[in-house]
Every structure is written in structure tokens, then in C-alpha cells.
Design an enzyme around this catalytic site. Structure first.
Site, PDB file in Angstrom:
ATOM      1  N   HIS A 170     -28.026  68.918  -0.530  1.00 19.69           N
ATOM      2  CA  HIS A 170     -27.485  70.209  -0.944  1.00 19.69           C
ATOM      3  C   HIS A 170     -28.075  71.311  -0.063  1.00 19.69           C
ATOM      4  CE1 HIS A 170     -26.388  69.019  -5.360  1.00 19.69           C
ATOM      5  NE2 HIS A 170     -25.312  69.075  -4.612  1.00 19.69           N
ATOM      6  N   CYS A 266     -32.555  74.663  -8.361  1.00 17.50           N
ATOM      7  CA  CYS A 266     -31.621  73.798  -9.076  1.00 17.50           C
ATOM      8  C   CYS A 266     -31.571  74.122 -10.565  1.00 17.50           C
ATOM      9  CB  CYS A 266     -32.008  72.337  -8.889  1.00 17.50           C
ATOM     10  SG  CYS A 266     -31.657  71.677  -7.248  1.00 17.50           S
TER      11      CYS A 266
END
Length: 275
Positions: A170, A266
Site C-alpha cells: 500500500h 492504517c
């Protein structure tokens, strides 16, 4: 000369960890042989939430679903800019119900501009927001076609960046926005393709380039309010580099949450703009 900096209050959506099941782990950082201590993960999550509040930020809480162990990583569930919500479509079907849970929360909390995406994208996991444009990662999870979809929805330029190291699947693991107004970022160059590295060099010639040991400690999975940078305390080298640039690093323990595949960013979906 160290630049004078100031903090801007932020608003985050967070979800406490109710359960971790690594049997079907989808993140390369996870190891089913090293189970998560859920009580410790919750304590670390609560500490992160309390740090945000102590810095003057607002934290909204999303109710966890015991059958969705990755919901704690709320940043993957949407991207919010100017009060507009671009929903997620997960690469792994097991996580898809999280996208619906996020959109239900936004609808119930007054956000009127909601977009159910056509193409796979994992929210702010693969999007970084600056005042001028959106940086968008692809290569492992997000479909590049989602970049054009997001640009059309937000009316902001979207710049695609290809990720090539599976440890940094990511964008939020490989790059952090330190000052969204001034356009200051930190990133780990080997996580990106040669062309994307050149794009970053041209866009951010004064960027903070991060060493591998701090990147693999998830040091770039950080959240900044323009002054305070909340990041894992294990990224010691990055903490020192931030101080040299006038930022105030705030280290937190994230070890159990790292086992689940994510870190500070996150766990923190930024809510930009009121509904």
C-alpha cells in the site's frame, strides 16, 4: 534553519480491534505462527486514540464486527476529501463487507456525497492527500483505473505511483504526507518503480528520504497534523530526522497491530471536511 510549524486539528474515524484471525491473513506482514494478543492490541489502539485526543484531534469510533478482523484498519475503508466519500472496493473478497460498513457509517453521520466505486481501491491505504493533488498507489491492490474514477469524483488531480516491493503493498506503507499544505512528504524510494521515483523527485525535491530500517518498522505508516507526527516508536531514525526538520515526533507502541498488517495510519481514516 529549522522551519516554524503549527498543528491543524484533525478528525479521524477509528475502529477498536475486536478480533484478529491470521489463519486467512491477506497482508504480507502477517504470520499465523505469531498470533496476536488481542487484549494488548486493544490497549495499543486505545493509546493511539488517546494520543490523538491529547493533541486536540477528534476521534469518531466505528463499531467493530467480530467476523471482520481487519476493520481496525479503517484507513482502507474509504477516502474522504472536502466532505466527499470515495468508498473502497477490496482486492480480497473477505474484506469486502468492510467497505459496506464504512459507507453505512458515513450515511448515518450526515455525509451526503458517497461514491460506491467500480474499480478496486483500498481507500487511504493507497491514497495520500496534499493541498494540490492526490497521490495514488497501484501495483498490488488498487486498480490504476480507480485513479481516474477518484479524479472525476473529487475534481482534484490524481497522480499514480507504482509500487514494486511486496512488503510495501500500500502507498501508506511507503510514503507519508508530513505537511499537506506545504506539500512535504517522506518516502522510501525502493518501494517505487523507477519512473515513479522520478515523479516523486520532481514533485518533492526536498522530501525526507527514509532508510530501509525505518520503512520496515512501518515508520511511514504515520499521521501528521503539520507539527506532530504520530508514528511507531521503533522507527527511531525517522524520529530524529523529523526533529531536524522542525516536526515533533510522537512515538507509540504498535507491535501487536503490526502483526495484523498495519500501523498508525492504517488505523486512522482522516475525515477531511464536514458533511
Amino acid at each position: 534553519m529549522v522551519r516554524s510549524r503549527s498543528a491543524t486539528p484533525r478528525r479521524f474515524l477509528m475502529c477498536p480491534p475486536a478480533h484478529f484471525d491470521l489463519t486467512y491473513a491477506t497482508e504480507p506482514w502477517t504470520d499465523p505462527a505469531k498470533p496476536v494478543d488481542v487484549a494488548l492490541a486493544l490497549a495499543q489502539w486505545e493509546r493511539l486514540r488517546d494520543v490523538y485526543r491529547s493533541l486536540g484531534h477528534t476521534v469518531e469510533e466505528l463499531r467493530p464486527e467480530p467476523t471482520l478482523p481487519d476493520m481496525v484498519f479503517t484507513a482502507n475503508g474509504a477516502t474522504v476529501v472536502d466532505g466527499r466519500v470515495f468508498g473502497a472496493r477490496f482486492a480480497h473478497p473477505r474484506r469486502e463487507p468492510e467497505a459496506e460498513a464504512h459507507l453505512e457509517w458515513f450515511a448515518a453521520n450526515g455525509f451526503a456525497h458517497l461514491h460506491v466505486p467500480v474499480h478496486i481501491n483500498e481507500g487511504e491505504g493507497d491514497v495520500a492527500v496534499t493541498a494540490a493533488f492526490l497521490l495514488a498507489g497501484h501495483g498490488f491492490r488498487t486498480n490504476p483505473l480507480a485513479h481516474g474514477e477518484a479524479q472525476e469524483f473529487f475534481g482534484r488531480p490524481v497522480i499514480g505511483l507504482e509500487l514494486v516491493d511486496p512488503r510495501f503493498h500500500h502507498l501508506g506503507l511507503a510514503l507519508a504526507v508530513l505537511d499537506d499544505t506545504a506539500g512535504e512528504v517522506a518516502y522510501y524510494p525502493p518501494a517505487f518503480s523507477p519512473g515513479s521515483r522520478e515523479v516523486l523527485r520532481r514533485l518533492f525535491p526536498d522530501a525526507l528520504v527514509v532508510a530501509e530500517e525505518d520503512a520496515v518498522a512501518l515508520g511511514l505508516n504515520a499521521v501528521s497534523d503539520g507539527l506532530h507526527v504520530v508514528l511507531p516508536q521503533t522507527a527511531a531514525g525517522l524520529c530524529g530526522a523529523l526533529r531536524e526538520r522542525g516536526f515533533e515526533p510522537v512515538g507509540v507502541e504498535m507491535g501487536e497491530l503490526h502483526k495484523g498488517g498495519g500501523g498508525v495510519k492504517c488505523c486512522s481514516l482522516e475525515l477531511r471536511g464536514m458533511p
